[in-house]
Design an enzyme around this catalytic site. Sequence first.
Site, mmCIF file in Angstrom:
data_model
loop_
_atom_site.group_PDB
_atom_site.id
_atom_site.type_symbol
_atom_site.label_atom_id
_atom_site.label_comp_id
_atom_site.label_asym_id
_atom_site.label_seq_id
_atom_site.Cartn_x
_atom_site.Cartn_y
_atom_site.Cartn_z
ATOM 1 N N ARG A 297 37.231 104.824 74.803
ATOM 2 C CA ARG A 297 38.117 103.985 73.915
ATOM 3 C C ARG A 297 38.706 104.564 74.669
ATOM 4 O O ARG A 297 39.164 103.707 74.679
ATOM 5 C CB ARG A 297 36.906 103.830 72.289
ATOM 6 C CG ARG A 297 35.648 103.130 72.217
ATOM 7 C CD ARG A 297 35.287 102.984 71.312
ATOM 8 N NE ARG A 297 33.934 102.549 71.043
ATOM 9 C CZ ARG A 297 33.531 102.585 69.994
ATOM 10 N NH1 ARG A 297 33.386 102.622 68.504
ATOM 11 N NH2 ARG A 297 31.724 101.676 70.128
ATOM 12 N N TYR A 441 33.321 96.943 77.943
ATOM 13 C CA TYR A 441 32.607 98.442 77.889
ATOM 14 C C TYR A 441 32.733 98.888 77.207
ATOM 15 O O TYR A 441 33.987 99.279 76.961
ATOM 16 C CB TYR A 441 31.947 99.852 79.199
ATOM 17 C CG TYR A 441 33.326 99.247 80.167
ATOM 18 C CD1 TYR A 441 34.499 99.332 79.951
ATOM 19 C CD2 TYR A 441 32.867 99.372 81.808
ATOM 20 C CE1 TYR A 441 35.690 99.558 80.948
ATOM 21 C CE2 TYR A 441 33.927 100.094 82.751
ATOM 22 C CZ TYR A 441 35.150 99.594 82.193
ATOM 23 O OH TYR A 441 36.593 100.347 82.865
ATOM 24 N N GLU A 442 32.034 100.087 76.457
ATOM 25 C CA GLU A 442 32.488 101.285 75.798
ATOM 26 C C GLU A 442 32.698 100.021 73.662
ATOM 27 O O GLU A 442 33.889 100.761 73.077
ATOM 28 C CB GLU A 442 33.835 102.219 76.261
ATOM 29 C CG GLU A 442 33.575 102.823 77.065
ATOM 30 C CD GLU A 442 32.408 103.529 76.903
ATOM 31 O OE1 GLU A 442 31.538 103.843 76.158
ATOM 32 O OE2 GLU A 442 32.396 103.934 78.771
ATOM 33 N N GLY A 443 31.948 99.510 73.963
ATOM 34 C CA GLY A 443 31.929 98.433 72.407
ATOM 35 C C GLY A 443 32.673 97.029 73.014
ATOM 36 O O GLY A 443 34.217 97.365 73.081
#
Length: 596
Positions: A297, A441-443
């Site tokens: 992140r 992506y990655e949340g």
Amino acid sequence: MSTYQPPLADIRFALYDVLEAEALFARLGFTDASRDIVDAVLEEGARFNETVLAPLNRIGDEAGCRYDKATGAVTTPPGFREAYAQYVEGGWPGLTAPPAFGGQGLPHAVGVPLKEMIDAANLAWGNFPLLSHGATEALLHHGEPWQQEVFLKPLVEGRWTGTMCLTEAHCGTDLGLLRTRAVPNDDGSHAISGTKIFITAGEHDLTDNIVHLVLARLPDAPAGSRGISMFIVPKFRVDRDGGIGERNGVRCGAIEHKMGIHGSATCVLNLDDAQGWLIGAPHKGLAAMFTMMNTARLAVGLQGLGLSDRALQNALRYARERLQMRALSGPKFPDQPADPIIVHPDVRRMLLTCKALVEGGRLLGCHAGALVDIIGHAPDAAEREQADALLGFLTPIVKACLTEWGVECTYHALQCFGGHGYIAEHGMEQLARDARITTLYEGTTGIQALDLVGRKVMQLQGAGLKVFLEMIESFCGAHEGDAALAEFIAPLRTKADEWQRLTREIGRRAMSDPEEIGAASVDYLFYSGYVALAYWWARGVAAAQASSQSEAFKDAKLETARFYFARILPRTLTHKAAIDSGAATLMSLDADRFDA
């Protein structure tokens, strides 16, 4: 075609003048991180990114990755493989990794600007080594000694790359729903079966082996997220002694056709009795996953920053060259048929917005890297604990804000080009397309917001927020009588007080209605991001005034800070108003009446 020149002057300012990295590195015991060495690393990194990676950016976008359905092989765009070989030869994969596993052991605060440069130069290429760092961190914190010995060294050297295999077609954020199974084998390994999607760099031709870190369920796993375990699943089987065996039961079933990052392979991975080794304790895979996820992140936040800076550089160049109309106050270049568009207020608004978000965001990102160093190396336990709380609080802000600002900045930069920005010739539309994925992506941004409010503020009782508020108050107190900073200190203090009150109010309302957390989360995240950047801009002005920088540099910092406080920080007013409106404005309309 867009170009890129690494912003070494501002990177050095961020590290040395604002963060006082020389003293920090010495205090933390980084004996090899002298200013001469760090400068040499930055300069060589800038050369590699400007001359090797940046020219491949458009090539990667146009050529994309090629998938061979018969073999499952993925071929990267022309030049990517050769660039990766140079990357490995230069020792870049192990820049911040421990020397015990072949790394150079330099501070993470030095790795941050290198990562920014890679992403600005060629985001799609940068995705191939991206998750190797997350895999390295997961193995360092959760792997057994033999796993660290066998898998870490080739990852650190860059001979292998890593992936993070979480998502399945029916479950993304809600990992408790995943179905991939892991059955114990007689040799202590497990047979992993299932399908994972959206796997960045899941298959490619850059390295001989790929280390997949896969979430799966053991046969006796409890339901939900408490039943998740993590496994090492290499592309080619690897035994406990490091011996390389036959091709493992993991194949790429397809690559996605995407809006952007065409040069990055986004794969569907099919696992069929693939040999995997359990990392950590059974059913405790979420801990290892979050170690990887938090690393990723922060890295994705830097992707947004890098794209913003490249977009700004090209928009600024174009705005100085493009002649259109005359300034409203009269011709500024009477010897030309028209004035360059940089004389027009609205173009300046877009350029200054990008400049303020980029330079302030760079301080935010470098500070996060410095916190990683403090957590790992500070001799005082209390300092490590405080840094850990602050980094946890800042991680969703770094990820969400820097990427959302990346979308904003690439949009503004494209807009400066007008219609020329929309066509491929100048490369601006590629930057805008590439930027969009970083918020997903990655949340997603919404997930970052829920993590910030639900976990970092409510569940952890705002431990990291308290540290940040103390930093603000300490800075404001230290410059109480400084007339040169008075215009920033008062509004910064006011916003810090309001931030604290707003947090308490959300908590109070959530006690009677849990929906208040979700309703407030995104606005609270951006509110937090804008106040955080106000702090860094105030600190940046203070550092610039006390530095040996040129008067032009100091003046640019001062005027950009004034722009930020006058025109961007007031965005907090809208976010506060939205938070104050409560959950009812979002939840009152019945779901079946949205199309009424």
